[in-house]
Design an enzyme around this catalytic site. Structure first.
Site, PDB file in Angstrom:
ATOM      1  CG  ASP A  19      -1.831  -1.212   1.291  1.00 23.43           C
ATOM      2  OD1 ASP A  19      -2.185  -1.752   0.227  1.00 23.43           O
ATOM      3  OD2 ASP A  19      -2.185  -1.623   2.416  1.00 23.43           O
ATOM      4  CD  GLU A 226      -9.031  -2.736  -1.917  1.00 19.59           C
ATOM      5  OE1 GLU A 226      -9.586  -2.834  -0.808  1.00 19.59           O
ATOM      6  OE2 GLU A 226      -8.206  -3.576  -2.321  1.00 19.59           O
TER       7      GLU A 226
HETATM    8  O1  FUB Z   1      -3.490  -3.706   2.926  1.00 18.92           O
HETATM    9  C1  FUB Z   1      -4.838  -3.886   3.289  1.00 18.92           C
HETATM   10  C2  FUB Z   1      -5.750  -3.516   2.177  1.00 18.92           C
HETATM   11  O2  FUB Z   1      -5.424  -4.267   1.017  1.00 18.92           O
HETATM   12  C3  FUB Z   1      -5.657  -2.083   1.725  1.00 18.92           C
HETATM   13  O3  FUB Z   1      -6.259  -1.173   2.586  1.00 18.92           O
HETATM   14  C4  FUB Z   1      -6.271  -2.215   0.375  1.00 18.92           C
HETATM   15  O4  FUB Z   1      -6.105  -1.110  -0.447  1.00 18.92           O
HETATM   16  C5  FUB Z   1      -5.581  -3.455  -0.146  1.00 18.92           C
HETATM   17  O5  FUB Z   1      -4.302  -3.153  -0.648  1.00 18.92           O
END
Ligand code: FUB
Length: 324
Positions: A19, A226
């Site tokens: 991330d 997301e």
């Molecule tokens: O790392 C946890 C979650 O996985 C993140 O918040 C999302 O964007 C995905 O990468």
């Protein structure tokens, strides 16, 4: 100090990292990262396998340098309101301070977004006692416009709980819209001058196709899932994000930071591992994409590594798909 970093190779190999939120502070590139633990947790749609308890800050002086790990800069046990899962963070600078925005589950299991501050871009960060009032879901991305207005973009489906906020209140039974209905968009709220609260109720960001029609929930190659990131290039705003179930980084463009954004295309094809997550940053006269994949662990969804590659623009401002 480790090896000089190379494109499309892990920035660091002594920990799992994910991330990446990359920013230029004090002339260097700082990368605010999730720190994946070396745990074998079965994967599920709720994201229980992403069970992180701290954040690391990485930095590089330039693209001919080794990557430095500044260590754990914020730990779950020091965040009074949070119970688990420190997911994707982001950071910004204002008033001689650095601000780390981060999501975590509160003590009721609901994802909220908190803020922590530091006098140094490398941390350590001191968290606020409470999460940002009215914040929810995951993946905060902070963007400051030329007029100095600062916006927080956020939201993620499934484990990120965005579909549980369709009515503006938390509904544990909330579901994604029908496939033929408009997809859920990320949320945006302008931040107060001290960057510790929202100035307004979060609003939904609309993503439309070239004809102005909303992208539909069943359009999994294009709909928002997301990991939003907003940047500006030659006067246009770019919202890039993960399509989740189809595992791509895609982008849309607008004349206004709040949208509507017009879908344009794909920046990055699927990488190894379920998730894909990125940031885009200018350093000198070039632009770079920071991203993660699961190559360092041989493909384990929850043991990822951060990499970078150059990002280019076409003459008309569109972004060609990056071929790794
Ligand atoms: O790392 C946890 C979650 O996985 C993140 O918040 C999302 O964007 C995905 O990468």
């Amino acid at each position: 100090m480790g090896k000089v970093i190379k494109p499309n190779e892990p920035l660091v190999t002594h920990i799992y990292s994910a991330d990446p939120a990359a920013h230029v502070f004090e002339g260097k590139i700082y990368i605010y990262a999730s720190h994946d633990r070396d745990l074998d947790i079965p994967s599920n749609d709720n994201g229980d396998q992403y069970d992180m308890v701290d954040y690391h800050v990485l930095s590089i002086d330039d693209f001919n340098s080794p990557c430095r790990d500044h260590g754990a800069v914020l730990h779950l046990q020091d965040v009074p309101w949070a119970s688990k899962q420190l997911w994707a963070p982001d950071a910004t600078y204002r008033h001689q301070q650095y601000y780390l925005f981060f999501p975590a589950r509160d003590h009721q299991g609901i994802f909220r977004i908190g803020v922590a501050t530091s006098s140094s871009p490398a941390g350590p960060f001191k968290p606020q006692e409470k999460y940002i009032p009215n914040s929810f879901s995951i993946d905060p991305a902070v963007f400051t416009d030329d007029d100095q207005k600062t916006y927080l973009f956020f939201g993620g489906l499934w484990g990120g709980q965005l579909e549980k906020w369709k009515t503006g209140k938390f509904d544990p039974e909330g579901k994604e819209p029908d496939r033929s209905a408009p997809a859920l968009g990320p949320r945006v709220a302008e931040l107060s001058d001290d960057l510790l609260s929202f100035k307004e109720e979060p609003q939904e960001v609309l993503i439309v196709d070239e004809s102005g029609n909303p992208i539909l929930a069943g359009d999994e190659d294009r709909r928002y899932f997301e990991a939003p990131w907003v940047h500006k290039y030659r006067g246009n705003y770019y919202l890039s994000y993960s399509t989740g179930t189809t595992h791509c980084i895609v982008y849309a463009m607008s004349q206004n930071p709040r949208g509507p954004y017009v879908f344009k295309g794909k920046i990055l094809n699927p990488v190894s591992g379920w998730t894909t997550h990125h940031s885009i940053v200018q350093f000198g006269d070039k632009w770079y994409l920071f991203y993660h994949d699961a190559s360092l662990s041989g493909g384990a969804d929850n043991k990822r590594c951060i990499k970078y590659t150059e990002l280019k623009y076409n003459e008309d401002g569109t972004i060609p798909t990056i071929e790794l």
